[in-house]
Design a protein around this motif. Structure first.
Motif, PDB file in Angstrom:
ATOM      1  N   SER A 672      35.293  37.058  44.891  1.00  0.00           N
ATOM      2  CA  SER A 672      35.159  36.912  46.342  1.00  0.00           C
ATOM      3  C   SER A 672      36.393  37.411  47.079  1.00  0.00           C
ATOM      4  CB  SER A 672      34.918  35.448  46.713  1.00  0.00           C
ATOM      5  OG  SER A 672      36.087  34.684  46.424  1.00  0.00           O
ATOM      6  N   GLY A 673      37.472  37.580  46.355  1.00  0.00           N
ATOM      7  CA  GLY A 673      38.725  38.026  46.966  1.00  0.00           C
ATOM      8  C   GLY A 673      39.616  36.893  47.417  1.00  0.00           C
ATOM      9  N   ILE A 674      39.094  35.661  47.369  1.00  0.00           N
ATOM     10  CA  ILE A 674      39.911  34.533  47.835  1.00  0.00           C
ATOM     11  C   ILE A 674      41.160  34.358  46.977  1.00  0.00           C
ATOM     12  CG2 ILE A 674      38.620  32.840  46.456  1.00  0.00           C
ATOM     13  CD1 ILE A 674      40.165  32.266  49.932  1.00  0.00           C
ATOM     14  N   GLU A 692      48.817  31.800  57.626  1.00  0.00           N
ATOM     15  CA  GLU A 692      47.800  30.925  57.070  1.00  0.00           C
ATOM     16  C   GLU A 692      46.794  31.775  56.302  1.00  0.00           C
ATOM     17  OE1 GLU A 692      48.038  27.817  57.071  1.00  0.00           O
ATOM     18  OE2 GLU A 692      49.321  27.275  58.761  1.00  0.00           O
ATOM     19  N   LEU A 693      46.029  31.140  55.437  1.00  0.00           N
ATOM     20  CA  LEU A 693      45.019  31.868  54.653  1.00  0.00           C
ATOM     21  C   LEU A 693      43.995  32.521  55.577  1.00  0.00           C
ATOM     22  CD1 LEU A 693      44.124  32.562  51.764  1.00  0.00           C
ATOM     23  CD2 LEU A 693      42.747  30.469  51.765  1.00  0.00           C
ATOM     24  N   ASN A 698      39.783  39.565  54.794  1.00  0.00           N
ATOM     25  CA  ASN A 698      39.155  39.678  53.471  1.00  0.00           C
ATOM     26  C   ASN A 698      37.919  40.561  53.586  1.00  0.00           C
ATOM     27  OD1 ASN A 698      38.001  39.399  50.961  1.00  0.00           O
ATOM     28  ND2 ASN A 698      38.187  37.159  50.887  1.00  0.00           N
ATOM     29  N   ASN A 699      38.039  41.775  53.060  1.00  0.00           N
ATOM     30  CA  ASN A 699      36.919  42.726  53.074  1.00  0.00           C
ATOM     31  C   ASN A 699      36.145  42.599  51.767  1.00  0.00           C
ATOM     32  OD1 ASN A 699      37.762  43.940  55.620  1.00  0.00           O
ATOM     33  ND2 ASN A 699      39.482  44.774  54.438  1.00  0.00           N
ATOM     34  N   ALA A 700      35.220  41.653  51.731  1.00  0.00           N
ATOM     35  CA  ALA A 700      34.504  41.322  50.502  1.00  0.00           C
ATOM     36  C   ALA A 700      33.533  42.444  50.131  1.00  0.00           C
ATOM     37  CB  ALA A 700      33.758  40.015  50.670  1.00  0.00           C
ATOM     38  N   PHE A 701      33.357  42.670  48.837  1.00  0.00           N
ATOM     39  CA  PHE A 701      32.396  43.665  48.362  1.00  0.00           C
ATOM     40  C   PHE A 701      31.139  43.008  47.790  1.00  0.00           C
ATOM     41  CE2 PHE A 701      34.882  42.618  44.629  1.00  0.00           C
ATOM     42  CZ  PHE A 701      33.951  42.584  43.601  1.00  0.00           C
ATOM     43  N   LEU A 702      31.165  41.689  47.623  1.00  0.00           N
ATOM     44  CA  LEU A 702      29.999  40.985  47.098  1.00  0.00           C
ATOM     45  C   LEU A 702      28.948  40.815  48.189  1.00  0.00           C
ATOM     46  CD1 LEU A 702      31.544  38.077  44.973  1.00  0.00           C
ATOM     47  CD2 LEU A 702      30.390  40.114  44.092  1.00  0.00           C
ATOM     48  N   PRO A 703      27.699  40.877  47.831  1.00  0.00           N
ATOM     49  CA  PRO A 703      26.631  40.580  48.805  1.00  0.00           C
ATOM     50  C   PRO A 703      26.739  39.125  49.270  1.00  0.00           C
ATOM     51  CG  PRO A 703      25.740  41.682  46.862  1.00  0.00           C
ATOM     52  CD  PRO A 703      27.150  41.325  46.538  1.00  0.00           C
ATOM     53  N   ASP A 704      26.267  38.854  50.484  1.00  0.00           N
ATOM     54  CA  ASP A 704      26.339  37.500  51.035  1.00  0.00           C
ATOM     55  C   ASP A 704      25.641  36.487  50.138  1.00  0.00           C
ATOM     56  OD1 ASP A 704      27.817  38.267  53.194  1.00  0.00           O
ATOM     57  OD2 ASP A 704      26.108  38.465  54.554  1.00  0.00           O
ATOM     58  N   GLU A 705      24.530  36.882  49.553  1.00  0.00           N
ATOM     59  CA  GLU A 705      23.777  35.951  48.702  1.00  0.00           C
ATOM     60  C   GLU A 705      24.622  35.506  47.513  1.00  0.00           C
ATOM     61  OE1 GLU A 705      19.779  35.904  45.900  1.00  0.00           O
ATOM     62  OE2 GLU A 705      19.772  37.175  47.700  1.00  0.00           O
ATOM     63  N   ALA A 706      25.378  36.438  46.936  1.00  0.00           N
ATOM     64  CA  ALA A 706      26.252  36.097  45.806  1.00  0.00           C
ATOM     65  C   ALA A 706      27.377  35.163  46.264  1.00  0.00           C
ATOM     66  CB  ALA A 706      26.835  37.361  45.186  1.00  0.00           C
ATOM     67  N   LEU A 707      27.908  35.402  47.457  1.00  0.00           N
ATOM     68  CA  LEU A 707      28.992  34.576  47.982  1.00  0.00           C
ATOM     69  C   LEU A 707      28.536  33.146  48.287  1.00  0.00           C
ATOM     70  CD1 LEU A 707      30.719  37.107  50.410  1.00  0.00           C
ATOM     71  CD2 LEU A 707      31.705  36.155  48.328  1.00  0.00           C
ATOM     72  N   GLN A 708      27.241  32.976  48.582  1.00  0.00           N
ATOM     73  CA  GLN A 708      26.727  31.667  48.973  1.00  0.00           C
ATOM     74  C   GLN A 708      26.266  30.823  47.784  1.00  0.00           C
ATOM     75  OE1 GLN A 708      27.062  30.639  52.074  1.00  0.00           O
ATOM     76  NE2 GLN A 708      27.938  32.661  52.544  1.00  0.00           N
ATOM     77  N   THR A 709      26.289  31.357  46.576  1.00  0.00           N
ATOM     78  CA  THR A 709      25.812  30.604  45.413  1.00  0.00           C
ATOM     79  C   THR A 709      26.706  29.392  45.159  1.00  0.00           C
ATOM     80  OG1 THR A 709      27.079  32.047  43.938  1.00  0.00           O
ATOM     81  CG2 THR A 709      24.753  32.597  44.284  1.00  0.00           C
ATOM     82  N   LYS A 710      26.099  28.354  44.542  1.00  0.00           N
ATOM     83  CA  LYS A 710      26.798  27.082  44.339  1.00  0.00           C
ATOM     84  C   LYS A 710      27.249  26.846  42.904  1.00  0.00           C
ATOM     85  CE  LYS A 710      26.064  25.916  48.645  1.00  0.00           C
ATOM     86  NZ  LYS A 710      27.168  25.927  49.613  1.00  0.00           N
TER      87      LYS A 710
END
Length: 812
Positions: A672-674, A692-693, A698-710
């Motif tokens: 996620s780049g975090i 601050e963070l 953060n220019n993420a390359f992952l699709p939003d769906e992947a970023l939202q997984t739990k």
């Protein structure tokens, strides 16, 4: 002539007494000797216990006598053959007398000092008779009653010696005595009326010194169960060792402050006559022990470290004391009249306060009496009510040559301060032979070991580690410690012990150090853990040079760092969360580190084992200024994009990276780049910028769906679903002959992270495997940057980075 004194442990049983007889035999071959003996083992304590029980329960008192009688008659049967009947009769007579005294206590319901003295005298009366008769079996020996020779005043339990009469008695007796060996009981004496008195605590040692001085002995030997006076209490400081030679004054200082091998008044009679005192071990007679004399051979400037526990501090203070005479007189007079012993004194130069140390047992009484004495001044608000502090200890550094060495007190208090030992009061005599400090009793062991290490073990430093998190990184860190243990001792003079280990379920502690060969089994059998329980246990261990090590990626663990730092416990962590948290928290941790003299090191937060943060600190500390940072800081992402191509799937490459230990347990943190954002934030903060963070783009390359997984399962399924997305990113770079690198940038206060297409001429292009690279552009490196490059991920290199931080702490 020589005088030998044997303590209670030396004559505790038949086996020990046989060794005593051998020593007596060997010594008497070359010299006439006087032998002073203590009571067997704990006999005196049991006699006094019986006397107190006799007030209410004569049966229990007689039972105690019967047990003591059994011990004494066993020794007679084991050691005496020719004089057995006579000895039996003498000893039976003494026990019958004791029984009669107990009966009298019970009937009269009275136990006076006079009776207590009489009861306690029987221990030495019994032991001296038995040992004398045992000596007569093979040696030219005689028994003499000390009560006939040592004459005192009427203070039955702590009698003052009439030296004029006593010396005359001793000289007269020994001038007529033709026997080679004379056995006498220590501790006991009598007043001018012939009533039994005793010389108080340590009276047997004192008796021996009285005889030695009266006889102008060649040497006084104190035989005990240790091989001399030690640099510290060997039961508390395992590295303590016997002092070969020491002066009378140094010995008095050490014994006054708790070195129980010698009773302080013992030294005075010997000192006046310049009689050497030698402390010897009955059970290792061949060892030379400690020689106490007027002019010892030069040794270490600090001769020993001693301490007294169960101390209370009484403080009298107030503006009304300044310039008014008599306050000190009234204070000490009040304590003196109440027979309260003062063991420590210090007074502010402003005359605003007087502070004295006394034993806890006298504390409440002393406060009450002093509040009464100064009632008028307290009521008129001229002074405060007496301040009482309990549960303290006095620690003393002793050495006659200390005055000739600069900085010793500085070393002492710096060492204590580094280990969070709070000093409540300080005293130093004008002779500079003793520096004393009052500390909390709970810190006594740590303080003794800290100061012993400072003054006697400068070649070997001990670090005590408390490790939480024993997954990939933690397990390898412990393995590296075990592997390097011998090397560290031999080459770096460093002894690293792991005292505590925990995972999310269990914890195990061992104050002497956990065996790292089987720590897994020990941990599995350990007790349930929590962050609070682990912290409480670490604090309770109270070890010097303590280091808390966090090998997790857990936010909750990062929140307890401040508690450790406040206890002067250093923190080493590979967990990036604390240093990438709110700036105020990051700054607070840095400030706590300075305030409490505890290191806060996190080299592995950026670049695993690479010295990135350390190099940056050196730049800043030397006056350089950072303008720009460019970096590939994710070993996991570099591994992924170095191995991903048209012939592989993104899912499989990420899975491989996780299995090989390059990613966090949750790989989305990396992808996620975090994780990279946290790293560049830390570098920016260490460069002196307040970010601050949320300030990091953060220019993420992952699709939003992947970023939202739990969870990891859903995350990996999303990678399969969006394989075309990842192939497209790869193809766009490949078509331009570029390579994909996840780059962190920081320029003049602005930071960002994101996937970039890197051309062939760029320093990042040939970055292989899981390597990291950092380019620092500074005042000194404006065009050609300072470059740090190497393996930036993996459990082994991260563990080595943790190890390096531990070494940094050791070298401070």
């Amino acid at each position: 002539m020589k005088v030998l004194k044997f303590g209670g442990s030396s004559v505790a049983n038949s086996k020990n007494i046989k060794q005593v007889l051998d020593i007596i035999s060997n010594t008497s071959k070359n010299s006439k000797i006087a032998v002073i003996v203590s009571a067997f083992g704990k006999t005196t304590d049991n006699l006094l216990l019986g006397a107190n029980k006799a007030l209410d329960d004569i049966t229990s008192a007689i039972e105690i006598l019967e047990k003591l009688s059994e011990l004494h008659f066993t020794v007679i049967d084991d050691l005496i053959l020719n004089h057995k009947k006579k000895t039996h009769e003498e000893v039976k007579y003494l026990f019958d007398r004791l029984a009669s005294i107990y009966e009298g206590i019970f009937l009269l319901q009275e136990l006076s000092d006079k009776t207590l003295a009489k009861v306690s005298s029987f221990g030495e009366r019994l032991s001296s008779v038995i040992i004398a008769n045992a000596a007569k079996e093979n040696l030219d020996a005689i028994h003499q009653e000390s009560r006939d020779l040592i004459i005192t005043n009427n203070d039955y339990l702590n009698a003052q010696v009439n030296f004029k009469v006593t010396n005359k008695n001793i000289s007269s007796f020994f001038s007529k005595n033709k026997h080679q060996i004379t056995l006498l009981g220590g501790f006991i004496s009598s007043n001018i009326e012939g009533e039994t008195t005793t010389l108080g605590r340590g009276g047997s040692d004192f008796s021996a010194a009285i005889y030695a001085a009266a006889l102008d002995a060649d040497e006084l030997q104190i035989w005990t169960d240790v091989s001399g006076m030690f640099t510290a209490n060997p039961r508390v400081v395992k590295q303590a060792f016997a002092i070969p030679e020491i002066s009378y004054e140094e010995a008095m200082e050490l014994s006054h402050f708790g070195a129980k091998v010698l009773y302080p008044p013992t030294i005075q009679p010997a000192l006046r006559k310049d009689i050497p005192i030698r402390i010897k071990n009955t059970f290792e007679a061949e060892i030379e022990g400690t020689l106490i004399s007027k002019n010892p051979k030069n040794g270490h400037e600090v001769k020993g470290i001693s301490h007294i526990e169960d101390i209370s501090l009484i403080t009298l203070e107030g503006g009304g004391m300044i310039g008014i005479p008599g306050f000190s007189k009234r204070l000490f007079e009040t304590l003196s009249l109440a027979k309260i012993n003062v063991v420590f004194i210090t007074q502010a130069s402003s005359e605003h306060s007087i502070c004295v140390g006394i034993y806890d047992a006298d504390a409440t009484k002393a406060k009450h009496l002093l509040d009464e004495t100064f009632q008028r001044e307290i009521e008129r608000k001229k002074i405060k009510p007496v301040i009482l502090e309990n549960d303290l200890a006095i620690i003393a550094v002793v050495g006659e040559s200390m005055k000739n060495y600069q900085g010793l007190s500085g070393q002492m208090f710096s060492a204590l301060g580094r280990n969070n030992v709070n000093v409540r009061a300080i005293a130093q005599g004008s002779s500079e032979k003793n520096i004393s400090a009052v500390i909390n009793k709970i810190d006594a062991k740590k303080a003794l070991n800290t100061l012993h290490e400072q003054f006697f073990e400068e070649k070997v430093k001990q670090l005590n580690l408390f490790v939480t998190g024993v997954g990939n990184v933690g397990e390898r860190f412990l393995a590296q410690l075990e592997q390097q243990k011998k090397y560290l001792k031999e080459n770096l003079k460093l002894n690293i012990r792991v005292i505590g280990i925990s995972n999310s379920r269990k914890m195990v502690f061992e104050n002497s150090g956990i065996n790292l060969k089987n720590w897994k089994e020990l941990l599995e059998k350990g007790e349930p853990t929590s962050l609070e329980k682990f912290y409480t246990k670490v604090k309770k261990c109270n070890q010097r040079n303590s280091v808390f090590i966090d090998n997790t990626a857990n936010e909750s663990v990062s929140k307890v760092y401040s508690k450790y730092l406040r206890e002067s416990i250093s923190v080493v962590t590979c967990n990036k969360i604390a240093c990438a948290s709110e700036f105020d928290n990051y700054k607070n941790l840095k400030n706590l580190s300075k305030k409490y003299n505890a290191s806060f090191l996190f080299e592995t937060n950026v670049g695993a084992g690479l010295p990135i943060i350390d190099t940056l600190k050196n730049l800043i500390n030397s006056g350089d200024r950072v303008h720009k940072i460019q970096a590939v800081l994710s070993g996991s992402l570099n591994f992924v994009f170095n191995n991903y191509d048209e012939d592989s799937t993104f899912h499989d490459v990420v899975k491989q990276a996780q299995e090989e230990g390059y990613t966090e347990p949750d790989p989305k943190i990396d992808l996620s780049g975090i994780d990279v954002a946290r790293k560049i934030l830390i570098l920016a903060r260490e460069s002196g910028y307040q970010l601050e963070l949320s300030d990091i783009e953060n220019n993420a390359f992952l699709p939003d769906e992947a970023l939202q997984t739990k969870n990891n399962k859903d995350f990996y399924e999303s990678l399969i679903k969006y394989e075309n997305h990842f192939q497209k990113i790869y193809q766009q770079a490949d078509d331009k002959d570029c390579r994909l690198k996840y780059v962190a940038e920081f320029t003049d206060g602005i930071a960002s992270v994101g996937l970039q297409q890197i051309e062939a001429e760029h320093p990042f292009y040939n970055l292989e495997g899981s390597d990291n690279i950092v380019l620092f552009y500074t005042d000194r490196y404006p065009e050609n940057p300072l470059i740090i490059k190497g393996a930036g991920a993996g459990a082994e290199v991260t563990a080595s980075g943790i190890f390096a931080d531990v070494i940094r702490i050791a070298n401070q």
